[in-house]
Scaffold this motif. Structure first.
Motif, PDB file in Angstrom:
ATOM      1  N   GLU A  53       0.813  -1.223   0.000  1.00 16.26           N
ATOM      2  CA  GLU A  53       0.000   0.000   0.000  1.00 16.26           C
ATOM      3  C   GLU A  53       0.844   1.271   0.000  1.00 16.26           C
ATOM      4  N   TYR A  54       2.079   1.149   0.457  1.00 20.25           N
ATOM      5  CA  TYR A  54       2.916   2.341   0.657  1.00 20.25           C
ATOM      6  C   TYR A  54       3.714   2.613  -0.620  1.00 20.25           C
ATOM      7  N   TYR A  55       3.091   3.357  -1.513  1.00 24.41           N
ATOM      8  CA  TYR A  55       3.664   3.638  -2.836  1.00 24.41           C
ATOM      9  C   TYR A  55       4.827   4.625  -2.777  1.00 24.41           C
ATOM     10  N   LEU A  56       4.940   5.392  -1.708  1.00 25.31           N
ATOM     11  CA  LEU A  56       5.859   6.532  -1.692  1.00 25.31           C
ATOM     12  C   LEU A  56       7.311   6.123  -1.942  1.00 25.31           C
ATOM     13  N   THR A  57       7.801   5.141  -1.197  1.00 22.63           N
ATOM     14  CA  THR A  57       9.228   4.812  -1.263  1.00 22.63           C
ATOM     15  C   THR A  57       9.606   4.219  -2.611  1.00 22.63           C
ATOM     16  N   ARG A  58       8.817   3.263  -3.112  1.00 21.40           N
ATOM     17  CA  ARG A  58       9.204   2.647  -4.388  1.00 21.40           C
ATOM     18  C   ARG A  58       9.095   3.636  -5.550  1.00 21.40           C
ATOM     19  N   THR A  59       8.126   4.573  -5.464  1.00 19.03           N
ATOM     20  CA  THR A  59       8.002   5.573  -6.519  1.00 19.03           C
ATOM     21  C   THR A  59       9.177   6.541  -6.466  1.00 19.03           C
ATOM     22  N   GLU A  60       9.564   6.954  -5.271  1.00 17.33           N
ATOM     23  CA  GLU A  60      10.724   7.832  -5.125  1.00 17.33           C
ATOM     24  C   GLU A  60      11.990   7.146  -5.622  1.00 17.33           C
ATOM     25  N   ARG A  61      12.156   5.869  -5.305  1.00 17.04           N
ATOM     26  CA  ARG A  61      13.331   5.140  -5.768  1.00 17.04           C
ATOM     27  C   ARG A  61      13.405   5.118  -7.296  1.00 17.04           C
ATOM     28  N   THR A  62      12.266   4.923  -7.937  1.00 18.60           N
ATOM     29  CA  THR A  62      12.241   4.911  -9.396  1.00 18.60           C
ATOM     30  C   THR A  62      12.692   6.254  -9.962  1.00 18.60           C
ATOM     31  N   LEU A  63      12.213   7.340  -9.355  1.00 22.40           N
ATOM     32  CA  LEU A  63      12.603   8.669  -9.822  1.00 22.40           C
ATOM     33  C   LEU A  63      14.077   8.944  -9.548  1.00 22.40           C
ATOM     34  N   LEU A  64      14.560   8.527  -8.392  1.00 23.23           N
ATOM     35  CA  LEU A  64      15.979   8.714  -8.083  1.00 23.23           C
ATOM     36  C   LEU A  64      16.857   7.954  -9.077  1.00 23.23           C
TER      37      LEU A  64
END
Length: 321
Positions: A53-64
């Motif tokens: 459910e916690y999309y924040l970290t994996r989405t940030e990692r993709t952008l990084l």
């Protein structure tokens, strides 16, 4: 709260006692997020970042992963200063780019949990021999000193959308302190959770496995340990809901029964059944709100990029003036 303060215990942290007393004396009781992060709390949060459910970290990692090689190659930072570093796992993407662009550099992780910070700093130091790791144990919401002689230019990083934990005025005050540390060639890197369907946001803070609930209740264990309080952790439950007016999620601890909690040196605090303690806000932003926040802080957005679903943004900014 009673008028008679209990005698302080010599084992407690006076700063923690003041923070707890201040928060619980307010008309709407609250506790600052700093109390989430003992070693156990830090590990629980790392578990949260891996939840479906916690999309924040994996989405940030993709952008990084997409943008750090490009931005670092252009800026060539010699130092990375990270507020709220935690385990620094996602920071490895930034460090990979820095180590590829410079023969030597310095990484300064700043975090309130000393044991967790030392452990993660040790791993980073072993894995990146060309990077000198200089951990700083500090609550980054307060003033703290950076190591002397850091090489320039520096990249100041505030990832994980942690800026959302601050109400607008507090966010500006924090960013101004960052701006004051920056030289003209420095840059500020920040992750921002964006406004979206409230159901998506609420699911991220009410996971089916109950990890966020455990993380929230662990705050009371930290308060007991640091401030000498006697909270019955099992007498509280987790609640998180989205405030569409202020554009933020609110996390609360809800009293399951009437109770009185003692804090040595501060007195006693009474709670009715159903009364809550607000433990966190997590504000969600858009480009306009970020531009306004940065402008009030002496920063200017240079780069703004989002994922394809516009869930999350990665921002690179420079100091103005």
């Amino acid at each position: 709260m009673t008028d008679v303060a209990l005698p302080p215990s010599p084992a407690v942290d006076a700063t923690a006692v003041r923070a707890v007393a201040d928060g619980l004396s307010r008309p709407r009781k609250e506790l600052p997020p700093r109390f989430f992060y003992d070693e156990h709390g830090s590990r629980l949060f790392e578990e949260i970042t891996r939840l479906p459910e916690y999309y924040l970290t994996r989405t940030e990692r993709t952008l990084l992963a997409r943008w750090m090689p490009v931005w670092v190659a252009a800026l060539k930072p010699r130092a990375l200063i990270e507020l709220g570093a935690g385990s620094a796992e996602k920071t490895r993407i930034v460090l990979d780019a820095i180590s590829a662009a410079a023969d030597s550099s310095v990484y300064v992780p700043v975090d309130v949990s000393a044991e967790f910070l030392d452990e993660s700093a040790g791993r980073i130091g072993r894995d990146y021999p060309s990077i000198q790791v200089v951990p700083v144990v500090a609550d980054f919401t307060d003033a703290f000193a950076l190591p002397d002689g850091l090489p320039a230019p520096a990249m100041h990083a505030f990832l994980g959308s942690t800026i959302g934990n601050f109400a607008p005025d507090d966010a500006v005050a924090l960013l101004r302190r960052v701006r004051e540390r920056m030289s003209g060639g420095d840059r500020f890197l920040m992750g921002v959770d964006l406004r979206k369907d409230p159901a998506v946001i609420e699911a991220a803070y009410n996971d089916a496995a109950g990890v966020t609930a455990a993380f929230n209740r662990n705050m009371l264990r930290v308060v007991n340990a640091q401030a000498g309080a006697d909270f019955d952790v099992d007498a509280w439950e987790h609640r998180a809901s989205y405030n569409a007016v202020d554009h933020w999620i609110e996390m609360h601890l809800v009293a399951l029964r009437e109770q009185v909690v003692a804090v040595p040196g501060a007195g006693t605090f009474s709670f009715t059944a159903g009364e809550t303690i607000r433990t966190e806000i997590s504000a969600k932003h858009d480009r306009g709100s970020v531009d306004a926040m940065f402008a009030a802080s002496g920063l200017r957005v240079d780069e703004w990029t989002t994922d394809d679903d516009a869930l999350y943004a990665l921002v690179l900014a420079s100091p103005v003036g």
